[in-house]
Scaffold this motif. Structure first.
Motif, PDB file in Angstrom:
ATOM      1  N   CYS A  36      33.508  28.939  37.998  1.00  0.00           N
ATOM      2  CA  CYS A  36      34.447  28.270  38.845  1.00  0.00           C
ATOM      3  C   CYS A  36      35.771  29.158  38.623  1.00  0.00           C
ATOM      4  CB  CYS A  36      34.726  26.965  38.826  1.00  0.00           C
ATOM      5  SG  CYS A  36      33.188  25.894  39.929  1.00  0.00           S
ATOM      6  N   PRO A  37      36.531  29.277  39.708  1.00  0.00           N
ATOM      7  CA  PRO A  37      37.926  29.877  39.166  1.00  0.00           C
ATOM      8  C   PRO A  37      38.655  28.956  38.248  1.00  0.00           C
ATOM      9  CG  PRO A  37      38.128  29.110  41.302  1.00  0.00           C
ATOM     10  CD  PRO A  37      36.633  28.954  40.940  1.00  0.00           C
ATOM     11  N   LEU A  53      42.151  18.284  35.648  1.00  0.00           N
ATOM     12  CA  LEU A  53      42.172  19.111  36.776  1.00  0.00           C
ATOM     13  C   LEU A  53      40.885  19.965  36.937  1.00  0.00           C
ATOM     14  CD1 LEU A  53      45.985  19.041  37.442  1.00  0.00           C
ATOM     15  CD2 LEU A  53      44.280  17.788  38.913  1.00  0.00           C
ATOM     16  N   GLN A  54      41.082  20.856  35.830  1.00  0.00           N
ATOM     17  CA  GLN A  54      39.847  21.853  35.849  1.00  0.00           C
ATOM     18  C   GLN A  54      38.538  21.308  35.984  1.00  0.00           C
ATOM     19  OE1 GLN A  54      40.418  25.528  35.765  1.00  0.00           O
ATOM     20  NE2 GLN A  54      38.677  25.327  36.563  1.00  0.00           N
ATOM     21  N   CYS A  63      31.664  26.250  44.169  1.00  0.00           N
ATOM     22  CA  CYS A  63      31.365  27.101  43.042  1.00  0.00           C
ATOM     23  C   CYS A  63      30.239  26.690  42.213  1.00  0.00           C
ATOM     24  CB  CYS A  63      32.479  27.548  42.256  1.00  0.00           C
ATOM     25  SG  CYS A  63      33.668  26.284  41.778  1.00  0.00           S
ATOM     26  N   ALA A  64      30.290  25.209  42.168  1.00  0.00           N
ATOM     27  CA  ALA A  64      29.329  24.395  41.054  1.00  0.00           C
ATOM     28  C   ALA A  64      27.986  24.317  41.673  1.00  0.00           C
ATOM     29  CB  ALA A  64      29.922  23.011  40.993  1.00  0.00           C
ATOM     30  N   ARG A 237      41.391  26.463  46.549  1.00  0.00           N
ATOM     31  CA  ARG A 237      40.876  27.312  47.734  1.00  0.00           C
ATOM     32  C   ARG A 237      39.895  28.251  47.316  1.00  0.00           C
ATOM     33  NH1 ARG A 237      44.658  30.028  50.467  1.00  0.00           N
ATOM     34  NH2 ARG A 237      43.577  29.621  52.483  1.00  0.00           N
ATOM     35  N   ARG A 238      40.036  28.839  46.172  1.00  0.00           N
ATOM     36  CA  ARG A 238      39.276  29.691  45.747  1.00  0.00           C
ATOM     37  C   ARG A 238      37.893  29.039  45.275  1.00  0.00           C
ATOM     38  NH1 ARG A 238      41.450  32.620  40.858  1.00  0.00           N
ATOM     39  NH2 ARG A 238      39.712  33.434  40.614  1.00  0.00           N
TER      40      ARG A 238
END
Length: 424
Positions: A36-37, A53-54, A63-64, A237-238
């Motif tokens: 993930c970004p 937050l990450q 992404c997960a 968003r990414r």
């Protein structure tokens, strides 16, 4: 009506799919499909907040590779959450300094809770020599600008009399917030957008700490985007989140600013004015949750923010939009700074991000941390000092629907104890 609504039905369908695919929030996540970004490590956060937050991004982002069938949603308040200072105030201040407010036939036509005293004060200060529908000379008429600003800022006249009175649900609206878009009645959305663009250019160019004078009021003259929030929104968003702004400001104004963080008009929810047949702003605002269009009865304010999110993002109609929805039809991340944000931020299932501006109901929820997902951060620019004595959660922190304060309760009915201010 000037916003497209296709997005709500799309997300509602995605939420329904997610509800089928995910019967319980306890279901484990599938292995990550790709990295993930990451949030920038060059921007300071308080304590472990960046890591917290990450973790939400890693766990909930598409992404997960969780295969839930719908994109997660993040919602941010705007003023003093994504930016330092209020962008609607910046626009109103610019408009008053450039004679952009049109004289109404009657000041009470706009604000339904405006008192007779306030009406008389505005009429005396602003006069009747300017034709109805023509610009008031507020740049030169200090008294007129003062009365308008004092009502917006403090809800009273320059003499100190109550500016608004009557019955309204204090968890669904606040009269002076609803009044600002109504002040632009007779203008088009394009005109108001232009004022907001010029005010934005001016506020971003002003040095931090700059002030301006409106009437005799000295107001903040600068606005800054928070770099941390820009980075968080970009990273979300990414990671595949649908990111929305939900504000108690004027929608055309908020849209001008939200573009600066990559959020378009269809993802920006704020006070939405009803337009006349010629496309001009009227004193009426669109309603929510079965409350019809009116003069400010149901704006995005406290419980109203939940309603607008449920209605416009998840497609919940009627009175149900005022209620907390099932886990699968709620935002994953919510961010705010004031009591007006407490309900929607509390609805988030992944993280509740709070910037500490010493607002009692919100900070009581945050420090009580009932679900272990509240993240408190000082303001990124000019943070406030520690609040002496903490917060009266057990007695007056809750904003009662009829006005006044009461004890703040948890979901199980127990009372939230008073909280000390520890993150500042």
């Amino acid at each position: 009506m000037y916003k497209r609504r296709a997005l709500a039905s799309t997300l509602a369908a995605a939420a329904a799919l997610a509800a089928v695919a995910l019967p319980s929030p306890a279901i484990a996540h599938a292995p990550t499909a790709r990295p993930c970004p990451r949030l920038s490590t060059d921007l300071p956060w308080y304590g472990e907040n960046r890591a917290l937050l990450q973790r939400v991004i890693d766990e909930r982002g598409v992404c997960a590779g969780t295969g839930r069938g719908g994109r997660p949603v993040a919602a941010f308040d705007w003023d003093n959450t994504v930016t330092k200072n209020d962008v609607t105030d910046a626009t109103l201040g610019w408009a008053l300094r450039h004679d952009k407010i049109l004289r109404p036939k009657s000041w009470r036509d706009a604000g339904q809770w405006l008192t007779e005293t306030a009406d008389r004060a505005l009429t005396r200060a602003c006069g009747t020599s300017v034709p109805v529908g023509s610009p008031l000379p507020t740049s030169a008429n200090t008294r007129c600008a003062d009365e308008i600003w004092e009502l917006r800022e403090n809800g009273r006249t320059m003499s100190g009399a109550a500016g608004f009175a009557g019955d309204w649900n204090h968890r669904r609206t606040v009269p002076q917030y609803a009044w600002v878009p109504q002040l632009f009645a007779g203008r088009t959305v394009r005109e108001l957008t232009g004022y907001a663009e010029r005010a934005r250019t001016e506020a971003l160019a002003a040095p931090v700490g700059a002030t301006r004078t409106v009437g005799t009021h000295e107001i903040s003259g600068y606005v800054r985007y928070y770099d941390q929030q820009r980075d968080l929104i970009r990273t979300l968003r990414r990671a595949g989140f649908d990111v929305f702004i939900v504000s108690a400001g004027s929608e055309p104004v908020t849209e001008v600013w939200s573009r600066g963080v990559g959020v378009d008009a269809d993802h920006t929810l704020a006070i939405r004015s009803v337009l006349d047949r010629r496309g001009r702003i009227t004193p009426r605002n669109e309603g929510c949750g079965g409350v019809p269009a009116g003069r400010g009865d149901a704006i995005p304010y406290i419980d109203g923010k939940r309603c607008w999110i449920n209605q416009e993002i998840f497609g919940v109609r009627g009175a149900a939009a005022w209620q907390r929805q099932p886990w699968q039809r709620r935002i994953a991340l919510g961010a705010g700074d004031a009591d007006t944000d407490v309900t929607f931020v509390g609805d988030a299932t992944g993280a509740h991000l709070v910037l500490n501006r010493n607002k009692a109901e919100l900070m009581c929820r945050a420090y009580d941390d009932a679900d272990g997902r509240w993240i408190v951060n000082p303001m990124f620019l000019a943070p406030l000092p520690r609040k002496p004595g903490g917060y009266p959660c057990a007695t007056t922190a809750y904003n009662e629907p009829r006005g006044g304060g009461g004890p703040l309760l948890r979901g199980d009915g127990s009372t939230v104890p008073d909280q000390a201010d520890t993150v500042y």
